[in-house]
Design a protein around this motif. Structure first.
Motif, PDB file in Angstrom:
ATOM      1  N   TRP A 101      38.584  11.100  22.937  1.00 18.02           N
ATOM      2  CA  TRP A 101      37.257  10.691  23.432  1.00 18.02           C
ATOM      3  C   TRP A 101      36.541  11.950  23.917  1.00 18.02           C
ATOM      4  CZ3 TRP A 101      34.791   6.097  23.120  1.00 18.02           C
ATOM      5  CH2 TRP A 101      35.548   4.992  22.704  1.00 18.02           C
ATOM      6  N   THR A 102      35.274  12.059  23.563  1.00 17.36           N
ATOM      7  CA  THR A 102      34.507  13.256  23.917  1.00 17.36           C
ATOM      8  C   THR A 102      33.068  12.870  24.199  1.00 17.36           C
ATOM      9  OG1 THR A 102      33.771  15.445  23.148  1.00 17.36           O
ATOM     10  CG2 THR A 102      33.999  13.719  21.479  1.00 17.36           C
ATOM     11  N   THR A 103      32.411  13.670  25.025  1.00 18.03           N
ATOM     12  CA  THR A 103      30.981  13.457  25.280  1.00 18.03           C
ATOM     13  C   THR A 103      30.138  14.477  24.525  1.00 18.03           C
ATOM     14  OG1 THR A 103      31.092  14.850  27.247  1.00 18.03           O
ATOM     15  CG2 THR A 103      31.419  12.471  27.560  1.00 18.03           C
ATOM     16  N   ALA A 104      30.798  15.304  23.690  1.00 20.25           N
ATOM     17  CA  ALA A 104      30.062  16.276  22.881  1.00 20.25           C
ATOM     18  C   ALA A 104      29.211  15.536  21.852  1.00 20.25           C
ATOM     19  CB  ALA A 104      31.024  17.220  22.192  1.00 20.25           C
ATOM     20  N   THR A 105      28.120  16.129  21.460  1.00 21.16           N
ATOM     21  CA  THR A 105      27.192  15.464  20.534  1.00 21.16           C
ATOM     22  C   THR A 105      27.210  16.075  19.138  1.00 21.16           C
ATOM     23  OG1 THR A 105      25.412  16.901  21.351  1.00 21.16           O
ATOM     24  CG2 THR A 105      25.655  14.717  22.385  1.00 21.16           C
ATOM     25  N   THR A 106      28.041  17.101  18.914  1.00 17.92           N
ATOM     26  CA  THR A 106      28.200  17.659  17.567  1.00 17.92           C
ATOM     27  C   THR A 106      29.690  17.847  17.286  1.00 17.92           C
ATOM     28  OG1 THR A 106      28.132  19.980  18.249  1.00 17.92           O
ATOM     29  CG2 THR A 106      26.005  18.918  17.737  1.00 17.92           C
ATOM     30  N   VAL A 107      30.044  17.940  16.000  1.00 15.31           N
ATOM     31  CA  VAL A 107      31.435  18.124  15.603  1.00 15.31           C
ATOM     32  C   VAL A 107      31.991  19.420  16.177  1.00 15.31           C
ATOM     33  CG1 VAL A 107      32.969  18.545  13.634  1.00 15.31           C
ATOM     34  CG2 VAL A 107      31.253  16.725  13.517  1.00 15.31           C
ATOM     35  N   ASP A 108      31.230  20.504  16.046  1.00 17.46           N
ATOM     36  CA  ASP A 108      31.721  21.806  16.497  1.00 17.46           C
ATOM     37  C   ASP A 108      31.971  21.802  18.004  1.00 17.46           C
ATOM     38  OD1 ASP A 108      32.400  24.519  15.817  1.00 17.46           O
ATOM     39  OD2 ASP A 108      30.607  25.119  16.933  1.00 17.46           O
ATOM     40  N   ALA A 109      31.024  21.212  18.778  1.00 16.19           N
ATOM     41  CA  ALA A 109      31.185  21.162  20.228  1.00 16.19           C
ATOM     42  C   ALA A 109      32.392  20.321  20.606  1.00 16.19           C
ATOM     43  CB  ALA A 109      29.918  20.592  20.875  1.00 16.19           C
ATOM     44  N   ALA A 110      32.623  19.241  19.881  1.00 18.06           N
ATOM     45  CA  ALA A 110      33.773  18.387  20.165  1.00 18.06           C
ATOM     46  C   ALA A 110      35.085  19.131  19.924  1.00 18.06           C
ATOM     47  CB  ALA A 110      33.715  17.132  19.306  1.00 18.06           C
ATOM     48  N   LEU A 111      35.174  19.881  18.815  1.00 19.34           N
ATOM     49  CA  LEU A 111      36.392  20.636  18.526  1.00 19.34           C
ATOM     50  C   LEU A 111      36.667  21.669  19.615  1.00 19.34           C
ATOM     51  CD1 LEU A 111      36.012  21.188  14.657  1.00 19.34           C
ATOM     52  CD2 LEU A 111      37.501  19.550  15.830  1.00 19.34           C
ATOM     53  N   ARG A 112      35.593  22.325  20.102  1.00 21.68           N
ATOM     54  CA  ARG A 112      35.775  23.310  21.165  1.00 21.68           C
ATOM     55  C   ARG A 112      36.216  22.624  22.458  1.00 21.68           C
ATOM     56  NH1 ARG A 112      30.795  25.280  19.381  1.00 21.68           N
ATOM     57  NH2 ARG A 112      29.838  24.514  21.320  1.00 21.68           N
ATOM     58  N   ASP A 113      35.536  21.523  22.826  1.00 23.51           N
ATOM     59  CA  ASP A 113      35.849  20.846  24.081  1.00 23.51           C
ATOM     60  C   ASP A 113      37.275  20.307  24.077  1.00 23.51           C
ATOM     61  OD1 ASP A 113      33.316  21.404  24.906  1.00 23.51           O
ATOM     62  OD2 ASP A 113      32.526  19.363  24.645  1.00 23.51           O
ATOM     63  N   LEU A 114      37.714  19.841  22.921  1.00 26.61           N
ATOM     64  CA  LEU A 114      39.051  19.237  22.821  1.00 26.61           C
ATOM     65  C   LEU A 114      40.123  20.261  22.486  1.00 26.61           C
ATOM     66  CD1 LEU A 114      38.041  16.020  20.857  1.00 26.61           C
ATOM     67  CD2 LEU A 114      38.572  16.184  23.291  1.00 26.61           C
ATOM     68  N   ASN A 115      39.713  21.526  22.285  1.00 23.10           N
ATOM     69  CA  ASN A 115      40.649  22.616  21.975  1.00 23.10           C
ATOM     70  C   ASN A 115      41.490  22.297  20.730  1.00 23.10           C
ATOM     71  OD1 ASN A 115      41.736  25.163  22.424  1.00 23.10           O
ATOM     72  ND2 ASN A 115      43.448  24.348  23.631  1.00 23.10           N
ATOM     73  N   ILE A 116      40.803  21.785  19.705  1.00 23.25           N
ATOM     74  CA  ILE A 116      41.475  21.473  18.436  1.00 23.25           C
ATOM     75  C   ILE A 116      41.409  22.699  17.531  1.00 23.25           C
ATOM     76  CG2 ILE A 116      41.395  20.039  16.356  1.00 23.25           C
ATOM     77  CD1 ILE A 116      40.276  17.791  18.085  1.00 23.25           C
ATOM     78  N   ARG A 117      42.590  23.135  17.038  1.00 21.65           N
ATOM     79  CA  ARG A 117      42.672  24.347  16.213  1.00 21.65           C
ATOM     80  C   ARG A 117      42.008  24.102  14.851  1.00 21.65           C
ATOM     81  NH1 ARG A 117      46.538  26.247  12.582  1.00 21.65           N
ATOM     82  NH2 ARG A 117      47.801  24.396  12.986  1.00 21.65           N
ATOM     83  N   ALA A 118      40.897  24.760  14.643  1.00 19.32           N
ATOM     84  CA  ALA A 118      40.188  24.651  13.366  1.00 19.32           C
ATOM     85  C   ALA A 118      39.394  25.930  13.167  1.00 19.32           C
ATOM     86  CB  ALA A 118      39.270  23.431  13.352  1.00 19.32           C
ATOM     87  N   GLY A 119      40.102  26.987  12.783  1.00 19.84           N
ATOM     88  CA  GLY A 119      39.466  28.289  12.609  1.00 19.84           C
ATOM     89  C   GLY A 119      38.397  28.273  11.536  1.00 19.84           C
ATOM     90  N   SER A 120      37.749  29.405  11.393  1.00 18.26           N
ATOM     91  CA  SER A 120      36.641  29.500  10.442  1.00 18.26           C
ATOM     92  C   SER A 120      37.082  29.301   9.001  1.00 18.26           C
ATOM     93  CB  SER A 120      35.946  30.863  10.585  1.00 18.26           C
ATOM     94  OG  SER A 120      36.876  31.912  10.339  1.00 18.26           O
ATOM     95  N   ASP A 121      38.390  29.534   8.714  1.00 19.83           N
ATOM     96  CA  ASP A 121      38.874  29.354   7.354  1.00 19.83           C
ATOM     97  C   ASP A 121      39.442  27.953   7.117  1.00 19.83           C
ATOM     98  OD1 ASP A 121      41.004  29.672   9.025  1.00 19.83           O
ATOM     99  OD2 ASP A 121      42.099  31.109   7.766  1.00 19.83           O
ATOM    100  N   ALA A 122      39.358  27.073   8.134  1.00 25.63           N
ATOM    101  CA  ALA A 122      39.831  25.700   7.969  1.00 25.63           C
ATOM    102  C   ALA A 122      38.825  24.887   7.171  1.00 25.63           C
ATOM    103  CB  ALA A 122      40.075  25.061   9.325  1.00 25.63           C
ATOM    104  N   LYS A 123      39.315  23.843   6.533  1.00 25.10           N
ATOM    105  CA  LYS A 123      38.469  22.970   5.718  1.00 25.10           C
ATOM    106  C   LYS A 123      38.279  21.653   6.458  1.00 25.10           C
ATOM    107  CE  LYS A 123      38.293  20.804   1.142  1.00 25.10           C
ATOM    108  NZ  LYS A 123      39.034  20.627  -0.143  1.00 25.10           N
ATOM    109  N   LEU A 124      36.984  21.299   6.737  1.00 27.07           N
ATOM    110  CA  LEU A 124      36.647  20.091   7.477  1.00 27.07           C
ATOM    111  C   LEU A 124      35.995  19.075   6.548  1.00 27.07           C
ATOM    112  CD1 LEU A 124      37.012  22.257   9.741  1.00 27.07           C
ATOM    113  CD2 LEU A 124      35.244  21.036  11.031  1.00 27.07           C
ATOM    114  N   SER A 125      36.241  17.803   6.835  1.00 25.46           N
ATOM    115  CA  SER A 125      35.630  16.755   6.014  1.00 25.46           C
ATOM    116  C   SER A 125      34.172  16.508   6.393  1.00 25.46           C
ATOM    117  CB  SER A 125      36.421  15.453   6.155  1.00 25.46           C
ATOM    118  OG  SER A 125      36.420  15.002   7.512  1.00 25.46           O
ATOM    119  N   ALA A 126      33.711  17.094   7.497  1.00 23.27           N
ATOM    120  CA  ALA A 126      32.312  16.973   7.919  1.00 23.27           C
ATOM    121  C   ALA A 126      31.818  18.338   8.369  1.00 23.27           C
ATOM    122  CB  ALA A 126      32.187  15.967   9.066  1.00 23.27           C
ATOM    123  N   SER A 127      30.513  18.542   8.283  1.00 24.64           N
ATOM    124  CA  SER A 127      29.934  19.810   8.698  1.00 24.64           C
ATOM    125  C   SER A 127      30.131  20.008  10.194  1.00 24.64           C
ATOM    126  CB  SER A 127      28.444  19.832   8.350  1.00 24.64           C
ATOM    127  OG  SER A 127      27.804  20.937   8.953  1.00 24.64           O
TER     128      SER A 127
END
Length: 393
Positions: A101-127
């Protein structure tokens, strides 16, 4: 009429009441700023708590929403209230799923807030810049992995975000048909350090010739003495042509499959006649003659009695056994193809010249007793001179 002083007093009391009411209203009315998921607005609230302000705007909050100050906090004129709605984010990282659960309003902000490992070379299903609505989002993250692909005699290191082995091969531009071997299989999930092997399988068709061994049959022959064998029909090997499908793995033969067989030359069976005629009864050998003359050899002296017709003569049998042991290791039916036959190694000319044809065409086809009989005939005429192992006598 009301007296003037009384009228003035009444008027003063009314004015005082209005002033007091104005003061109370002014005290209850509060101007506050409101931010909902970053969208700002202002409102006037006749209330004492943050909850009163939210109620006036029709804002309902749940357990995953964030309100600052909290809903029960006292409300003062000029306060700022921040509301951030909670969003459910389902994240699957390299096949491992987890809900957040997150209060972030964008995918990138949510990943940062939740400390989910997804470096710049990772492949995401959403922008990464995609807005995260209140309905939430299911997100797949595939991190980069280092694998090795062995193909066409090469080892290729690859950094990939492919989910399966098939994705890695596609990334490399490697084509593989149904005959090729891929290990592990195409649907295997990619893990860091994975080794992938691709073997090229090819089929080729060829022909080869093989021999067909002849068989041997025997038949009884009453014209031949017992123990005598005679080749009536010489056996001949045949041949056949095989059409073969050969499997090549990376260019090397890995197995053959016979597609068809064709006999090009039939084998000829060898027919051997086996004698059934009873042998004549051997006469008793003459009594050995004694002589007082000195002997120059340990071998018995030649005796004219050894030249008797076709009868069996086993004179000197022990001597011939010793010579045979030296000549042929005692094998009376030996035929090595060197032109000498039987236990005493007769050549054809000597055998037939001494009447060996009475028994068989060659010495190896005759019995031990028959070979000794012929040897005694030669011995009576020439002594032990024809035998290189005469010394064994």
């Amino acid at each position: 009429m009301i007296s003037r002083p009384l009228r003035f007093a009444a008027q003063g009391a009314a004015a005082l009441t209005v002033a007091a009411g104005s003061f109370g209203v002014a005290h209850l009315d509060k101007a506050v700023a409101l931010s909902v998921d970053g969208q700002s607005s202002s409102l006037h609230v006749f209330g004492s708590t943050v909850g009163d302000a939210l109620a006036k705007k029709g804002i309902k909050v749940g357990e995953h929403d964030q309100v600052v100050p909290s809903v029960g906090s006292p409300l003062e004129d000029g306060d700022t209230i921040s509301v951030r709605y909670g969003r459910k984010l389902t994240v699957t990282v390299d096949g491992v799923r987890k809900d957040y659960w997150t209060t972030a309003t964008t995918v990138d902000a949510a990943l940062r807030d939740l400390n989910i490992r997804a470096g710049s070379d990772a492949k995401l299903s959403a922008s990464r810049s995609q807005a995260l609505g209140r309905q939430g989002l299911a997100l797949t993250v595939v991190t980069s992995k280092n694998v090795t692909v062995s193909i066409d005699k090469r080892k290729i290191p690859v950094s990939t975000t492919g989910a399966t082995v098939a994705d890695v091969l596609k990334q490399l531009g490697v084509s593989n048909d149904a005959d090729d071997r891929v290990a592990p299989g195409l649907t295997t999930p990619v893990a860091n350090g994975l080794n992938i092997t691709v073997q090229r399988l090819r089929q080729q068709q060829l022909t080869t010739t093989q021999a067909i061994a002849h068989t041997t049959t025997t038949k009884k022959d009453a014209s031949l003495f017992e123990g005598t064998r005679k080749v009536v029909t010489e056996g001949k090997n045949g041949s056949k042509t095989l059409t073969i499908q050969r499997t090549l793995v990376d260019g090397k033969p890995a197995g053959d499959k016979v597609l068809s067989t064709k006999v090009t030359k039939a084998a000829v069976a060898e027919v051997v006649a086996v004698g059934t005629k009873a042998k004549p009864v051997a006469p008793k050998p003459d009594a050995p003659k004694t002589s007082s003359a000195p002997r120059t050899s340990s071998a018995p002296a030649p005796s004219p009695g050894n030249t008797s017709g076709a009868g069996i003569n086993l004179s000197n049998a022990a001597m011939w056994d010793r010579i045979a042991q030296c000549e042929s290791t005692g094998n009376w039916s030996i035929n090595t193809g060197n032109g000498y036959y039987g236990g005493l190694q007769f050549d054809i000319r000597t055998w037939l010249g001494a009447g060996g044809g009475d028994f068989a065409q060659r010495a190896d086809l005759a019995s031990r007793a028959e070979q000794i009989t012929v040897a005694n005939r030669v011995y009576a005429d020439r002594g032990l001179q024809p035998w290189g192992c005469g010394h064994a006598a």
